[in-house]
Design an enzyme around this catalytic site. Structure first.
Site, short mmCIF file in Angstrom:
data_model
loop_
_atom_site.label_atom_id
_atom_site.label_comp_id
_atom_site.label_asym_id
_atom_site.label_seq_id
_atom_site.Cartn_x
_atom_site.Cartn_y
_atom_site.Cartn_z
N TYR A 185 5.56 8.83 -9.83
CA TYR A 185 4.86 10.05 -9.42
C TYR A 185 5.64 11.30 -9.81
O TYR A 185 5.07 12.38 -9.92
CB TYR A 185 4.61 10.03 -7.91
CG TYR A 185 3.74 8.87 -7.50
CD1 TYR A 185 2.39 8.85 -7.81
CD2 TYR A 185 4.26 7.77 -6.82
CE1 TYR A 185 1.59 7.78 -7.46
CE2 TYR A 185 3.47 6.70 -6.46
CZ TYR A 185 2.12 6.71 -6.79
OH TYR A 185 1.33 5.65 -6.45
N ARG A 209 -4.14 7.75 -2.48
CA ARG A 209 -2.71 7.43 -2.27
C ARG A 209 -1.88 8.03 -3.40
O ARG A 209 -0.83 8.65 -3.16
CB ARG A 209 -2.54 5.92 -2.19
CG ARG A 209 -1.10 5.43 -2.05
CD ARG A 209 -1.12 3.92 -1.79
NE ARG A 209 0.18 3.29 -2.02
CZ ARG A 209 1.14 3.20 -1.11
NH1 ARG A 209 0.99 3.77 0.07
NH2 ARG A 209 2.27 2.58 -1.38
N LYS A 212 2.74 -4.06 2.77
CA LYS A 212 2.89 -5.36 2.13
C LYS A 212 3.96 -6.17 2.86
O LYS A 212 4.99 -5.65 3.28
CB LYS A 212 3.28 -5.19 0.66
CG LYS A 212 2.17 -4.58 -0.19
CD LYS A 212 2.57 -4.51 -1.63
CE LYS A 212 1.43 -3.98 -2.49
NZ LYS A 212 1.79 -3.92 -3.92
N HIS A 233 7.36 2.01 -0.31
CA HIS A 233 7.84 1.34 -1.52
C HIS A 233 9.22 0.72 -1.25
O HIS A 233 10.10 1.40 -0.75
CB HIS A 233 7.97 2.33 -2.68
CG HIS A 233 6.65 2.73 -3.27
ND1 HIS A 233 6.48 3.87 -4.03
CD2 HIS A 233 5.43 2.13 -3.22
CE1 HIS A 233 5.23 3.95 -4.42
NE2 HIS A 233 4.57 2.92 -3.95
#
Length: 314
Positions: A292, A260, A186, A283
């Site tokens: 997670y 993912r 991103k 991230h």
């Protein structure tokens, strides 16, 4: 005269929105999808303010609060928005009005005391190791498309790639000797991610025996291509994942992002530290990765209560 004045207000508002989006794109590096979402959010606010004959410069905290309340409750034309949607729109408005203050266009921030609904974070679907094996074994045979599909699925699970990152890979982005790849995440941020042996083997087979049969005489740099030899699209990737999920009996458990999520959860369950997983996923905030950790501990609980002889004793 009122119509002319209204048109001027709309033109000024559109200029403010475009200036804000340009700032997000060039200074913050936000993705095209995020920019489009923010543009839609701000145009929606603009229509709401126009009903009140108010400009963005004049908007009060009550205006912003009423706008979000309307979204939450819905009206005759629109269904109520979800908490996640309102949370995103609130974030957009906060960022927009901070930008207006930085530019000296406002003295106060009408979003400063904004209280958005809490998001109920929905835990993502995660496959078991057995289910992953079943999925990855679905592309069978040695034809070019089967070799491509096997390489694609293996690589997404091996490196935790987003769908956009997988289809954006160039052939030169993966180093088979160093067992690493370069992913563009991103905001065009690049990161280096390790690649496991099974995925390397599948990619090598695809490059040696499959890709040329798809590309033919085209000049194409992207690693994964469609049957015409052009870059694989997001929709094309989705169809590949869904097709093999269906034959594996996992159609109700799968999306392109599932691999993912599974990658991250399996790494944490296997003892990988949180910061390393954060870096591999790309991230910006470790809090996103911590989701997670919860998934991993839930899986450990399942294993414990099935395996320990006295875990369920009366």
């Amino acid at each position: 005269m009122a119509t002319i004045e209204h048109a001027r207000i709309e033109a000024r508002y559109e200029h403010l929105v475009l200036d804000f989006l340009a700032y997000l794109e060039f200074e913050r590096g936000l993705s095209r999808n995020t920019l489009e979402a923010y543009r839609g959010d701000l145009l929606q606010l603009g229509r709401f303010l126009a009903e009140r004959h108010r400009s963005a410069i004049e908007a009060t905290p009550a205006d912003i609060s009423d706008f979000l309340t309307r979204l939450a409750t819905g009206d005759d034309e629109h269904r109520p928005a979800s908490p996640a949607t309102i949370h995103r729109k609130s974030a957009c408005l906060r960022s927009f009005y901070r930008h207006l203050r930085r530019e000296g266009l406002r003295d106060s921030d009408p979003t400063a005391s904004l209280s958005a609904p809490r998001r109920n974070r929905k835990l993502p679907q995660v496959l078991t190791r057995g289910e992953v094996e079943r999925l990855l074994s679905q592309p069978r045979g040695g034809d070019p498309q089967a070799l491509r599909d096997r390489a694609l699925l293996e690589l997404m699970y091996a490196s935790g790639l987003r769908a956009s990152e997988a289809i954006g890979l160039d052939v030169t982005d993966i180093d088979l000797d160093e067992r690493m790849l370069r992913a563009r995440g991103k905001g065009s941020k690049e990161r280096i991610v390790p690649v496991g042996q099974a995925a390397l083997k599948a990619v090598r087979a695809y490059l040696e025996r499959g890709r040329a049969g798809l590309v033919k005489n085209r000049s194409e740099t992207h690693l994964f291509v469609n049957f015409r030899g052009g870059q694989l699209t997001r929709q094309g990737l989705y169809k590949i994942v869904r097709r093999h999920a269906l034959t594996a009996g996992l159609a109700d458990r799968m999306s392109p992002h599932t691999l993912r999520h599974t990658f991250a959860t399996h790494l944490l369950a296997g003892g990988c530290d949180l910061r390393s997983v954060q870096e591999m996923l790309g991230h910006a905030d470790v809090a996103t990765t911590q989701l997670y950790t919860h998934l991993s501990s839930e899986r450990l609980k399942d294993v414990y209560f099935k395996a320990h002889p006295r875990a369920t004793a009366a």
